[in-house]
Design an enzyme around this catalytic site. Sequence first.
Site, PDB file in Angstrom:
ATOM      1  N   ILE A 574      18.576  -3.458 -12.441  1.00 36.57           N
ATOM      2  CA  ILE A 574      17.890  -4.750 -12.217  1.00 36.57           C
ATOM      3  C   ILE A 574      17.544  -5.561 -13.054  1.00 36.57           C
ATOM      4  CG2 ILE A 574      17.109  -4.150  -9.828  1.00 36.57           C
ATOM      5  CD1 ILE A 574      14.288  -3.656 -11.482  1.00 36.57           C
ATOM      6  N   ASP A 693       1.942 -12.499 -25.022  1.00 38.78           N
ATOM      7  CA  ASP A 693       3.346 -12.846 -24.675  1.00 38.78           C
ATOM      8  C   ASP A 693       3.053 -13.333 -23.122  1.00 38.78           C
ATOM      9  OD1 ASP A 693       5.942 -13.833 -24.749  1.00 38.78           O
ATOM     10  OD2 ASP A 693       6.684 -11.746 -24.924  1.00 38.78           O
TER      11      ASP A 693
HETATM   12  P1  AMP Z   1      11.018  -5.862 -19.195  1.00 39.36           P
HETATM   13  O1  AMP Z   1      11.799  -5.101 -20.173  1.00 39.36           O
HETATM   14  O2  AMP Z   1       9.825  -5.393 -18.848  1.00 39.36           O
HETATM   15  O3  AMP Z   1      10.946  -7.478 -19.786  1.00 39.36           O
HETATM   16  O4  AMP Z   1      12.031  -6.030 -17.833  1.00 39.36           O
HETATM   17  C1  AMP Z   1      13.280  -6.539 -17.924  1.00 39.36           C
HETATM   18  C2  AMP Z   1      13.673  -7.058 -16.461  1.00 39.36           C
HETATM   19  O5  AMP Z   1      13.670  -6.103 -15.445  1.00 39.36           O
HETATM   20  C3  AMP Z   1      12.521  -8.210 -15.802  1.00 39.36           C
HETATM   21  O6  AMP Z   1      12.893  -9.522 -16.239  1.00 39.36           O
HETATM   22  C4  AMP Z   1      12.772  -7.984 -14.527  1.00 39.36           C
HETATM   23  O7  AMP Z   1      13.769  -8.371 -13.945  1.00 39.36           O
HETATM   24  C5  AMP Z   1      12.990  -6.354 -14.291  1.00 39.36           C
HETATM   25  N1  AMP Z   1      11.907  -5.555 -14.108  1.00 39.36           N
HETATM   26  C6  AMP Z   1      11.168  -4.801 -14.784  1.00 39.36           C
HETATM   27  N2  AMP Z   1      10.187  -4.588 -14.307  1.00 39.36           N
HETATM   28  C7  AMP Z   1      10.352  -4.715 -12.925  1.00 39.36           C
HETATM   29  C8  AMP Z   1       9.536  -4.079 -12.010  1.00 39.36           C
HETATM   30  N3  AMP Z   1       8.173  -3.594 -11.832  1.00 39.36           N
HETATM   31  N4  AMP Z   1       9.968  -4.548 -10.523  1.00 39.36           N
HETATM   32  C9  AMP Z   1      11.188  -5.370 -10.514  1.00 39.36           C
HETATM   33  N5  AMP Z   1      11.732  -5.659 -11.423  1.00 39.36           N
HETATM   34  C10 AMP Z   1      11.520  -5.342 -12.701  1.00 39.36           C
END
Ligand code: AMP
Length: 931
Positions: A574, A693
Amino acid sequence: MRAWVQFCLIYIFSGHSHLTLPCSVVLWRCSLSCCMPPFILNGSQLYTYSVCNVGEHEQDNWLRTTFIQRRPSASRVFVELQFIVRDCNSFDGSSLTCKETFNLFSSESDADIGTSFRKGQFKKVATIAPDEITSRNELRINTETRVVESLSRKGFYLAFQDIGACMALLSVRVYYKTCPATVKSLAAFPETVAGGGVNQALREVAGACVENAVSEEPPRIYCTVDGEWVVPVGQCQCMPGYEAVNDTCRDCQPGFFKAFVSNDACELCPVNTKLLSSGALLCPCAEDFYRAPDDPTTGPCSGLPSAPRELVATTTQLAAGKLQLSWSPPEDTGGRSDISYSVECRRCEGTACQPCGEKVRLEPASTGLMDTRVAVSELEPHLNYTFTVEAHSGVSLFASQGLPRSNRHVGSMCYLIFQSPPFLQLYQDDNLDVTTYTVLILEKSSVQISDLSPGTAYLFRVQALSPEGSPGGSSIEDEFETLTEVDGNERIKEKRTILGFWSEIIITDVSFLLFRRRNSHSRQGPEDTYFSSSEQLKPLKTYVDPHTYEDPNMAILKFASEIHPSHVTKQKVIGAGEFGEVYRGILKAPGRKEGAVAIKTLKPGYSEKQRQDFLSEASIMGQFSHQNIIRLEGVVTKFKHAMIVTEYMENGALDKYLKDRDGEMPSFQLVGMMYGIAAGMKYLSDMSYVHRDLAARNILVNNNLECKVSDFGLSRVLEDDPEGTYTTSGGKIPIRWTAPEAIAYRKFTSASDVWSFGIVMWEVMAFGERPYWDMSNCEVMKAINEAFRLPAPMDCPSAVYQLMLQCWLQDRSKRPRFPDIVSLLDKLLRSPESLKAIADFDPRVSIRLPSTSGSDGSPFRSVAEWLESIKMSQYSENFTCAGVVTMDQVLQMKNVDIKNIGVRLPGHLKRIAYSILGLKDQTSTLSVFAV
Ligand code: AMP
């Protein structure tokens, strides 16, 4: 005004023969039968073209000009002649053939035909007769002007025909008339050739408003054939911040302002406002003064009411559970008449305290009291009550954003419906090691404790004694911390605490709190502790930086629970994080409810440092437990593929979520989302965690539209965020979300998180629009430095925009704290009508770059390109089907036309309408959102 035309008289024809003279011949002497010597006039010799064949028959003498180029718009030229004609009667015997007139001819041509002269080409303009003829003794110079009209070709010739007069031509001057360049009613018009086209008396001329003036319709004026300006149309008016002075719009002088487009003079800044240097659009409130949402932005600002005074309780019927609270109005109403009061009641049963709610009756009401008394009834015995009375005015809501909450309190009254003399235990606690132990036995139900040491934690416990002196039940222990010393000589001299008989310490002394506020600058010590109104009541739980653990694995062990990888099933990618893919999956662990989770993975080939950085996010997240903070389910660390498992947020990142629903969500829902984010941030700031951030891309949204703060890695700001930009102070910073002090010298505090929260509010209200659009980071920093702030997004409630502006105050100590933000947003959500007043929206600024021109700054080339720039491409077909295919047609559209082609959603309708407005007026500048 006359514009002279240059030419020479060069050809002289006599009958069918002709004689050519070069253009430079000015000293022409008589070439035909010379009869007149050069004139001597006023001492100078005048040379003339002359002819005097009075004695001869059938005279047909011609003099022609060189080719006279015509200025394209000059279709009427004036020919001014100076000449002399001699009286025929002065010639003896020749008067039979003598004439006293000559003829003026003209001939149009697109090119210079040189010497090929043919009489037939010329049209007669006029017969010229002298007003005064010259007799033998007396010289009479005549001046006559004739008009040659309807000229349409590139140039023309003039010619003079003599048919037997004795005459001399002294001068021929040709000119056309112009209306001179002028400024009328703040509109500038260029120099214009007089009159309209062929046979038209008036020429319409478009003008432009002078600098810093605008008009609804383009200014126009008419230039008459006589070179006069008449009938100016369209009113140019000076923009906000400028006033009309001598055909210019001049900056408002310091201490004056002008809020609207008008030709009014700038007004003096109202009372309690800041006097800006010059060019002020509005006068912002002076420090500690505010405007309520309903107050005109051009009106005066008012201060907060001071605290209600002399709160007393009459307890005659205490046994019946009744008492009467009364107080005096505040000494200072802040210049407002809309003072009201609220009374808050809390009751404590044993160790648990809670709002009294319905259990205690406050009459006539607990809020909105106009009177200075309230009757309290249904108090129960053996319970402790505290009453807090607050004075409010129309500005309290706004003031609360930046002030310690307690400034609005009168203090509290604490009652214990209990007869025994109380017993107080007082501990002084130094770094949680008890160093002093004091016991006070009190006869009264309150105590004032002075001479506390600064920067010290104290534990309090209150216990009741029976009449015989044996101790009864005691309250729980509460820890409070006094303030640290301030710089220089300014110390907090008074630290007084009124202690009630239950588990709550109420620090109420008004003068103390006012003292703190006034000294908020000097309070910024080297460590610059960030104050919140609840500072004295710090929660014991504080965030622990995993770096403080020598072995980072210990931090993970402590804060995150280990999951066996066989309990985690990955389903679908995702997203992509810094360290590896993010999956949606299922967690099915023994003793836990099966559920959807997000699984962050660590890509193969990582170093030990990367593994630790990756897992640091879990060590941080695992310390938090709040509805609006992404919840850590657990980690996989004991196997090759490390993972972080968190709750799954169905709607993904907030920025994308909003972009996909542009204009489709009501303000109420958006403010609700902000409230959630603020609540999460309050929790983090209470735990002394600084996020660094905070941005809509780092907020996740679940199925219930709950927003949760995420993205907690230690290295994340440095590495992870694509918005991160290297700064001169080193390190990467997401410039457009970051407070100036954090950019300038890496001063990251909860106050800098508040700045970012303001940007997130803006992103939310603008449906995921990029803050500062396509301005470069450098331009953003420069603009912020020059006190520019983002303008209100479209349809943004005024109260919400005001809060954003507060978050973006340069002085970080003046920004609201997260608890203030939470309570303000809560108040707004509780009274949705407070969201009805909409902040001024200037389409020219708010959709400035995309709407006024294409990406390269040039006007839009097509309707599709324009629609795309305002993210309304879905209506391309509607425009095409309705036959609106050029930008000119777009500019003609009215709101009803936009509706008729099928744009129904109010948000979209407005976006398109505003963009058209913006296109019509491309003169805007960023200064519109200067604060
Ligand atoms: P991050 O590395 O935390 O920025 O995550 C990258 C992307 O993954 C985010 O922009 C979301 O689209 C998705 N993502 C991360 N954590 C979640 C979560 N708990 N539920 C749904 N999507 C998530």
